[in-house]
Structures are given as C-alpha cells and as structure tokens.
Design an enzyme around this catalytic site. Structure first.
Site, PDB file in Angstrom:
ATOM      1  N   LEU A  84      -0.372  19.284 -30.187  1.00 59.35           N
ATOM      2  CA  LEU A  84       0.021  19.859 -31.468  1.00 59.35           C
ATOM      3  C   LEU A  84       1.478  19.535 -31.745  1.00 59.35           C
ATOM      4  O   LEU A  84       2.322  19.637 -30.846  1.00 59.35           O
ATOM      5  CB  LEU A  84      -0.139  21.382 -31.469  1.00 59.35           C
ATOM      6  N   ASN A 108       8.114  28.105 -21.588  1.00 63.57           N
ATOM      7  CA  ASN A 108       9.432  28.008 -20.952  1.00 63.57           C
ATOM      8  C   ASN A 108      10.245  26.917 -21.640  1.00 63.57           C
ATOM      9  O   ASN A 108      10.026  25.729 -21.455  1.00 63.57           O
ATOM     10  CB  ASN A 108       9.327  27.778 -19.434  1.00 63.57           C
ATOM     11  N   ARG A 116      12.671  28.912 -32.831  1.00 59.32           N
ATOM     12  CA  ARG A 116      12.492  27.936 -33.916  1.00 59.32           C
ATOM     13  C   ARG A 116      11.024  27.526 -34.055  1.00 59.32           C
ATOM     14  O   ARG A 116      10.531  27.315 -35.170  1.00 59.32           O
ATOM     15  CB  ARG A 116      13.354  26.705 -33.659  1.00 59.32           C
ATOM     16  N   ALA A 148      19.965  25.660 -17.713  1.00 61.71           N
ATOM     17  CA  ALA A 148      19.554  26.564 -16.627  1.00 61.71           C
ATOM     18  C   ALA A 148      18.468  25.942 -15.772  1.00 61.71           C
ATOM     19  O   ALA A 148      17.384  26.476 -15.660  1.00 61.71           O
ATOM     20  CB  ALA A 148      19.070  27.887 -17.209  1.00 61.71           C
ATOM     21  N   ASP A 179      12.495  28.000  -9.783  1.00 62.43           N
ATOM     22  CA  ASP A 179      11.415  27.753 -10.744  1.00 62.43           C
ATOM     23  C   ASP A 179      10.101  28.363 -10.276  1.00 62.43           C
ATOM     24  O   ASP A 179       9.392  29.024 -11.049  1.00 62.43           O
ATOM     25  CB  ASP A 179      11.226  26.249 -10.929  1.00 62.43           C
TER      26      ASP A 179
END
Length: 368
Positions: A84, A108, A116, A148, A179
């Site tokens: 998409l 993430n 946005r 980050a 992570d």
C-alpha cells in the site's frame, strides 16, 4: 472496491496459521507497518502463536528486504504481505478497510511519520473503535524524532557502559538486544489491550524498555546510591562466584547464587572455606583466585559435565554454531529457510512455520 479486492485476495491465500484450532491467537488479525527489526519481531512472535499478521509494505517493499533473504525470513515468517502507498488517498482508503476488520495495528517508525501516515488510534478509530494501535519508537510518541537505533539506545541508557572489561572500552552485545526486547514488550502491550476489549493507543519506546531492564541496577542507584560498575569477566555485582572463568581449555560460566550451590561446588572442586555469600562477597578477590585455580584443572566442557548433574548452574562458552548444533530441536524449516523456532512452547500446539511473504505489487498496479 480496491479495498474489497485486497480482502478477497487475502481470503484466497492459504492460512496455515489460522487453520490450526489449537493456536492460542487463532482468529486475531494484526496489521504491521514495520521496518527492520523491532516491529517485525513483535508481530512474528504473534504470528507464530496463530495470529493472522498482514504486513503492509510500501510499493518498493519493506527496507529490510534489501539486507538479504535470510535476514528478512528471520523476522517475517508466517505473515502475509500487502503493498500500500500510505501517502496516497487510495492507500489510506485500503488501510481503513483493513483496520475495520482487524484487532490491532503495530508500527515502528519515527513519531512524525506515524502521525503523518495516520497510524495512531485517534486517526484510525473512525474505522474501528476497538482497534488497538501500538507505536514502537525510540523515545515515545511525544519524545521527538531523534535517531534511535538499537546501538544508540544501548549507549544512551547505560547498557554499553555496564558491559565489557573494566579496563577496556564500553562494549555492545553481539545482537540487537534493545530491538528484540522492545518488540517483545510491544507484543505484550498489544495483547493486554486486546484482552481488555477496548481500543486505544499503546506507546512503547526503546529507551523506556532498556531502562526497565536495568531494574535492580537502577534500584540500587536510586535507593542505595550504589553506582553500577563493570567487573572483570562479566561478574555479578553481588553474587560470588558468578562470572566467566578461564579453564584448561575454554571459558566456563559459573553462577553460584546461594550457599547450597557453593557447598556442592566447593566439594567437587576441592575448595575449603568461604561458607556464606556475605563472606564470599566481602572477600571477592580471594574467592576468585581460589576458584580460578581450581577450574584450571579441567576443561570448560569437562566442568560442565561434572557440575550440571550436581545441579550447579554452569555452562561452557559456546559459539552460536556450536549452540545450534547442540540444540537441533530449536531449528525449524520455513519454506527454504532454516530458522530458530518460537521460544513460546504451548502444550498441544505446534506452529505451522511458513516462509516469509513474497512482495505483492498487484495493489500498487491497481492504484496507479
């Protein structure tokens, strides 16, 4: 109609993870707008447990596809993919249609990008009041867009400063601990909200997760003024002996946490004295010298074979290839890929390990 076409195509594809009625998360649909590691790892853990995970990718595919096929497979098995363009009206319409039929969305990205692209609960609740939206960011949805990455967070939260030899430089673990830990925490938050039956926003940051994982170290500083420090061979701050030791061949991890362990170990190693943990902590250097001398009499693997039957926590230091060779049951096959299985073993349920999804650009062509 384009959104309906997407859903029809998803229904037509095999759903091995959904046909197993014993799957703990059968019937749960999760959308992922994930990149690289933290987000995809979170949703892969959920897919392994039977959730239907739809990976929403941009027209050119999620960036980690460029790293390599085995990397992508290690984080995206058991998922399906839909392309998409979320910057377009058509892509947003299809996202809304998917949200209307899903339980959760996990993303993430930088906070500004998340907002946005309309990937928050406030933006998506009009499609589904009970949708759970999970955001994984560096410093929180309101924490700004400062870079980050995993290693940056480990440096910023004190992890690197606590790791390595005291006379050497700060050291980073050999894998992406921030992570991975954040992915697991996000999956927990997502499931908690689904169980609650309410929609809403879940906000998980790498910084907060790693500070949380410093639990007893942070508490010692905040409450007792004990500043964390590095010790040789990764030694524990209180338990003695609890660290790596050189042996006649290789290194041994030995973790003596109470006096019963010490008595058994000392008898096997031919050591006298130091009967209490308080004394061993107070006389750390003496204890470590004695233990090091005793362990030099055998190899790391030899000590492991001697100590494990006695119930002593000990292991020879292995390479990853050696560890995988010793635990063949932990390796599964997903299509053409050999991967490490899910760490969550549920009685009566075995995941159907499917390969990662191919990139499907049909939606992009329809929207163009």
């Amino acid at each position: 109609r384009r959104a309906e076409g997407h859903d029809e195509r998803l229904r037509e594809e095999p759903r091995a993870t959904m046909t197993n009625s014993t799957a703990p998360l059968a019937g749960i649909r999760i959308l992922e707008v994930g990149t690289m590691l933290a987000g995809p790892y979170a949703t892969m853990m959920l897919a392994d447990l039977g959730a239907e995970v739809i990976k929403i990718e941009p027209p050119d595919g999620e960036i980690s596809r460029q790293v390599g096929d085995s990397y992508f497979a290690s984080l995206n098995r058991n998922k399906r993919s839909v392309c998409l363009d979320l910057t377009s009206a058509e892509g947003q319409a299809e996202l809304g249609a998917l949200v209307a039929q899903s339980h959760a969305l996990l993303v993430n990205m930088k906070p500004s990008v998340i907002r946005r692209l309309g990937l928050t609960y406030e933006a998506l609740r009009r499609h589904n009041e009970r949708i759970v939206c999970v955001a994984l960011t560096g410093y929180g949805l309101d924490g700004g867009d400062d870079p980050a990455f995993d290693y940056v967070i480990q440096a910023a939260t004190g992890i690197a400063a606590l790791t390595g030899d005291p006379d050497g430089p700060p050291t980073l673990p050999g894998y992406s601990s921030a992570d991975n830990s954040t992915g697991l925490t996000a999956a927990l938050g997502l499931l908690a909200m689904i169980v609650s039956g309410r929609g809403g926003q879940v906000d998980v940051s790498l910084r907060d997760v790693m500070l949380s994982q410093l639990n007893y170290r942070a508490s010692a500083w905040l409450n007792d003024g004990v500043e964390p420090r590095r010790l040789p061979y990764g030694a524990h701050s209180y338990y003695v002996p609890a660290q790596l030791f050189p042996t006649a061949d290789g290194y041994l991890a030995l973790f003596i946490t109470h006096d019963g362990f010490w008595r058994t170990f000392a008898a096997e190693a031919g050591i006298d004295g130091f009967p209490t943990m308080a004394e061993r902590a107070a006389r750390r250097s003496e204890v470590l010298d004695v233990v090091t001398g005793a362990l030099a009499a055998d190899t790391a693997l030899g000590w492991e074979k001697r100590l494990r039957p006695l119930g002593i926590p000990a292991a020879a230091v292995r390479t990853l290839p050696e560890a995988l060779a010793d635990t063949p049951e932990a390796v599964v096959t997903a299509g053409e890929f050999r991967l490490v299985r899910s760490p969550i073993q549920v009685t009566g349920y075995e995941p159907d390990y499917l390969p990662p999804p191919a990139l499907d650009r049909r939606a992009t062509r329809q929207s163009s």
